[in-house]
Motif scaffolding. Structure first.
Motif, PDB file in Angstrom:
ATOM      1  N   VAL A  15      39.233  65.420 -50.440  1.00  0.00           N
ATOM      2  CA  VAL A  15      40.078  66.595 -50.597  1.00  0.00           C
ATOM      3  C   VAL A  15      41.413  66.126 -51.148  1.00  0.00           C
ATOM      4  O   VAL A  15      41.912  65.062 -50.753  1.00  0.00           O
ATOM      5  CB  VAL A  15      40.248  67.363 -49.262  1.00  0.00           C
TER       6      VAL A  15
ATOM      7  N   GLN B 283      45.448  67.284 -52.915  1.00  0.00           N
ATOM      8  CA  GLN B 283      46.507  68.246 -53.191  1.00  0.00           C
ATOM      9  C   GLN B 283      46.886  68.114 -54.657  1.00  0.00           C
ATOM     10  O   GLN B 283      47.055  66.996 -55.155  1.00  0.00           O
ATOM     11  CB  GLN B 283      47.708  67.953 -52.292  1.00  0.00           C
TER      12      GLN B 283
ATOM     13  N   THR C 254      44.201  74.250 -42.226  1.00  0.00           N
ATOM     14  CA  THR C 254      45.589  74.255 -42.715  1.00  0.00           C
ATOM     15  C   THR C 254      46.150  75.659 -42.891  1.00  0.00           C
ATOM     16  O   THR C 254      47.368  75.827 -42.954  1.00  0.00           O
ATOM     17  CB  THR C 254      45.731  73.509 -44.061  1.00  0.00           C
TER      18      THR C 254
ATOM     19  N   PHE D 159      41.977  62.186 -47.644  1.00  0.00           N
ATOM     20  CA  PHE D 159      42.847  63.265 -48.139  1.00  0.00           C
ATOM     21  C   PHE D 159      44.012  62.655 -48.890  1.00  0.00           C
ATOM     22  O   PHE D 159      44.844  61.957 -48.330  1.00  0.00           O
ATOM     23  CB  PHE D 159      43.329  64.089 -46.936  1.00  0.00           C
TER      24      PHE D 159
ATOM     25  N   THR E 274      35.465  69.445 -59.240  1.00  0.00           N
ATOM     26  CA  THR E 274      35.642  70.048 -57.922  1.00  0.00           C
ATOM     27  C   THR E 274      34.534  71.062 -57.605  1.00  0.00           C
ATOM     28  O   THR E 274      33.886  71.597 -58.505  1.00  0.00           O
ATOM     29  CB  THR E 274      36.996  70.762 -57.814  1.00  0.00           C
TER      30      THR E 274
ATOM     31  N   PHE F 187      48.327  75.993 -50.584  1.00  0.00           N
ATOM     32  CA  PHE F 187      48.782  75.317 -49.357  1.00  0.00           C
ATOM     33  C   PHE F 187      50.294  75.336 -49.240  1.00  0.00           C
ATOM     34  O   PHE F 187      50.864  76.150 -48.531  1.00  0.00           O
ATOM     35  CB  PHE F 187      48.233  73.894 -49.319  1.00  0.00           C
TER      36      PHE F 187
ATOM     37  N   HIS G  13      47.517  63.224 -50.855  1.00  0.00           N
ATOM     38  CA  HIS G  13      48.592  64.215 -50.897  1.00  0.00           C
ATOM     39  C   HIS G  13      49.826  63.643 -51.567  1.00  0.00           C
ATOM     40  O   HIS G  13      49.918  62.431 -51.801  1.00  0.00           O
ATOM     41  CB  HIS G  13      48.928  64.694 -49.474  1.00  0.00           C
TER      42      HIS G  13
ATOM     43  N   LEU H  57      44.943  72.892 -52.283  1.00  0.00           N
ATOM     44  CA  LEU H  57      44.000  71.875 -51.815  1.00  0.00           C
ATOM     45  C   LEU H  57      42.634  72.127 -52.448  1.00  0.00           C
ATOM     46  O   LEU H  57      42.119  73.251 -52.430  1.00  0.00           O
ATOM     47  CB  LEU H  57      43.889  71.906 -50.291  1.00  0.00           C
ATOM     48  N   TRP H  58      42.047  71.062 -52.991  1.00  0.00           N
ATOM     49  CA  TRP H  58      40.773  71.124 -53.714  1.00  0.00           C
ATOM     50  C   TRP H  58      39.730  70.225 -53.049  1.00  0.00           C
ATOM     51  O   TRP H  58      40.074  69.191 -52.471  1.00  0.00           O
ATOM     52  CB  TRP H  58      40.954  70.643 -55.147  1.00  0.00           C
TER      53      TRP H  58
ATOM     54  N   ILE I 294      40.637  72.151 -44.749  1.00  0.00           N
ATOM     55  CA  ILE I 294      41.402  73.123 -45.532  1.00  0.00           C
ATOM     56  C   ILE I 294      41.539  74.433 -44.766  1.00  0.00           C
ATOM     57  O   ILE I 294      42.616  75.040 -44.723  1.00  0.00           O
ATOM     58  CB  ILE I 294      40.741  73.343 -46.908  1.00  0.00           C
TER      59      ILE I 294
ATOM     60  N   ALA J 130      40.349  76.933 -55.276  1.00  0.00           N
ATOM     61  CA  ALA J 130      41.086  76.054 -54.367  1.00  0.00           C
ATOM     62  C   ALA J 130      41.861  76.929 -53.393  1.00  0.00           C
ATOM     63  O   ALA J 130      41.990  78.139 -53.593  1.00  0.00           O
ATOM     64  CB  ALA J 130      42.039  75.152 -55.149  1.00  0.00           C
TER      65      ALA J 130
END
Length: 442
Positions: free
Chosen positions: A87, A89, A333, A32, A104, A140, A34, A312-313, A330, A137
């Motif tokens: 994944v 952001q 979250t 992930f 994606t 978030f 971010h 988030l993708w 995801i 997506a």
């Protein structure tokens, strides 16, 4: 699959928690990427750790990638390699770029397989990241621009605070009163030279920034900034500048820092900024904090503002099993309790409608009742193309051009002529970008 060694120890609200980076058992690893730094990163790492402890099939490996702009370049450069994330952001202004990349898997695929109820998630937040009837997506860390006011100062000078959804003239009246009653010691208001705020003023006025319904129904080929909505916004700004009750902090990161400092030290009574700033203001503000909706033109009902932040993708260069794990993370979250804690700790808005019922937010609102306002603004907005965000590549550069125009207008230039010239410059850029990216037909 390689083993990633190490355990990172993090202090979170006075407690030690672990952001685990060592695989446990035979879990499927979900990398992930971010861009959350500072206090928000601590909250995010705890969220990741809690997900890892909540089940035994997947383990999310969080990796900080720097700024939004830096991260998006890394994502495109590594796609299709072993180092790319499962994944990631990505900020809202890069949404069009991510969509057009083809890198994606729409989250709608997993939503349909899972029969997940997306209606629980804010429709305005979802609308920014939806296209062709599919959720691309998951929003978030979401914010909206709101108007902050110094409730203590208004009370001190006997000034009625702004209504829930104030008009331009209402804010002007309060700003003028505060400036006069404080014997010119307190400027009434400020609006930072920031392209996002101009875009939001257009949206809240029911205007459109780009054609093809702000990019939601096709590739935009034209931006319209020389519009009645923009002119009315700038006339409002100029009226307050003329009155002497407006503080001009300029543009850029220092302008944002200085206006917050000015607000906290009673130099300016009202300003517009991201709802995510609320967390900082609550911690450092000796005065009573007031929050209300983004102002709208007189004689018009507020159309609602778009969201800021990131989503988030799921990357499509990973196996089906890893993509499924990315979706499961995801989905975690946006659980009600997770989003409630996220809002309380970071200032970003809880997107799950059930979050408002949690004891986490109920206790938070008991201490900070103004904290309800951003969510109320979000939930009161009915999504349409005007307020669902702008899906246009190159928004970072376009905003710089917007800010050039804003600065000239703030300094006294002719509003219509500046907007006309600015619109031409932006559209030249849009044409060049579309041609370079193969998004337009010759």
């Amino acid at each position: 699959m390689g083993v990633i060694l190490g355990v990172v120890l993090i202090t979170f609200f006075g407690k030690n928690v672990f952001a685990q980076s060592k695989p446990q058992d035979n879990r499927t690893q979900i990398v992930f990427w971010h861009e959350m730094g500072g206090p928000a990163e601590k909250t995010l790492l705890k969220l990741v750790n809690d997900f890892n402890k909540s089940q035994s099939k997947y383990q999310v490996i969080p990796k900080y990638q720097g700024s939004y702009d830096t991260a998006i370049q890394k994502i495109f450069q590594t796609h299709g390699t072993n180092t790319s994330p499962a994944v990631f952001q990505s900020s809202n202004i890069s949404t069009a770029q991510v969509l057009h990349s083809g890198y994606t898997t729409p989250i709608q695929k997993f939503v349909d397989q899972d029969h997940y109820d997306l209606s629980k998630i804010s429709p305005v937040a979802r609308a920014f990241h939806a296209q062709g009837g599919k959720q691309q997506a998951m929003p978030f860390n979401t914010s909206q621009p709101v108007l902050y006011y110094n409730a203590s100062l208004l009370e001190k000078y006997g000034i009625t605070p702004p209504s829930v959804s104030p008009s331009y003239s209402e804010i002007t009246k309060i700003a003028k009163e505060l400036y006069e009653k404080s014997n010119h010691k307190v400027k009434g208001m400020t609006v930072q030279i920031y392209g996002w705020l101009l875009e939001e003023a257009i949206a809240n006025s029911g205007g459109m920034f780009a054609n093809e319904n702000d990019g939601h129904t096709g590739i935009p080929t034209k931006v319209s900034i020389d519009t009645p909505e923009s002119v009315e916004f700038f006339k409002w700004i100029r009226e307050n500048i003329k009155n002497g009750n407006f503080m001009d902090y300029g543009s850029g990161s220092m302008a944002s820092t200085n206006q917050t400092s000015g607000f906290l030290t009673n130099k300016v009574g009202m300003y517009i900024q991201s709802s995510a700033s609320m967390s900082q203001l609550n911690k450092k503000n000796k005065n009573k904090l007031g929050i209300t909706y983004f102002p709208h033109p007189d004689g018009k009902k507020a159309n609602g503002v778009s969201i800021g932040g990131a989503a988030l993708w799921v990357s499509n260069d990973k196996s089906e099993a890893i993509q499924k794990g990315a979706y499961e993370f995801i989905k975690y979250t946006v659980r009600p309790e997770v989003q409630a804690e996220w809002q309380k700790s970071t200032g970003y808005m809880a997107l799950n409608r059930d979050s408002q019922k949690t004891s986490i937010l109920q206790k938070f609102y008991a201490k900070h009742p103004e904290g309800k306002i951003p969510g109320q603004q979000l939930n009161s907005t009915v999504p349409n193309y005007d307020n669902s965000g702008i899906l246009l590549e190159g928004m970072q550069t376009i905003r710089k051009l917007e800010e050039d125009a804003m600065e000239k207008i703030y300094r006294g230039g002719d509003i219509k002529q500046i907007l006309k010239n600015n619109e031409r410059a932006i559209n030249d850029l849009v044409y060049s970008q579309n041609r370079a990216n193969g998004l337009t037909k010759e």
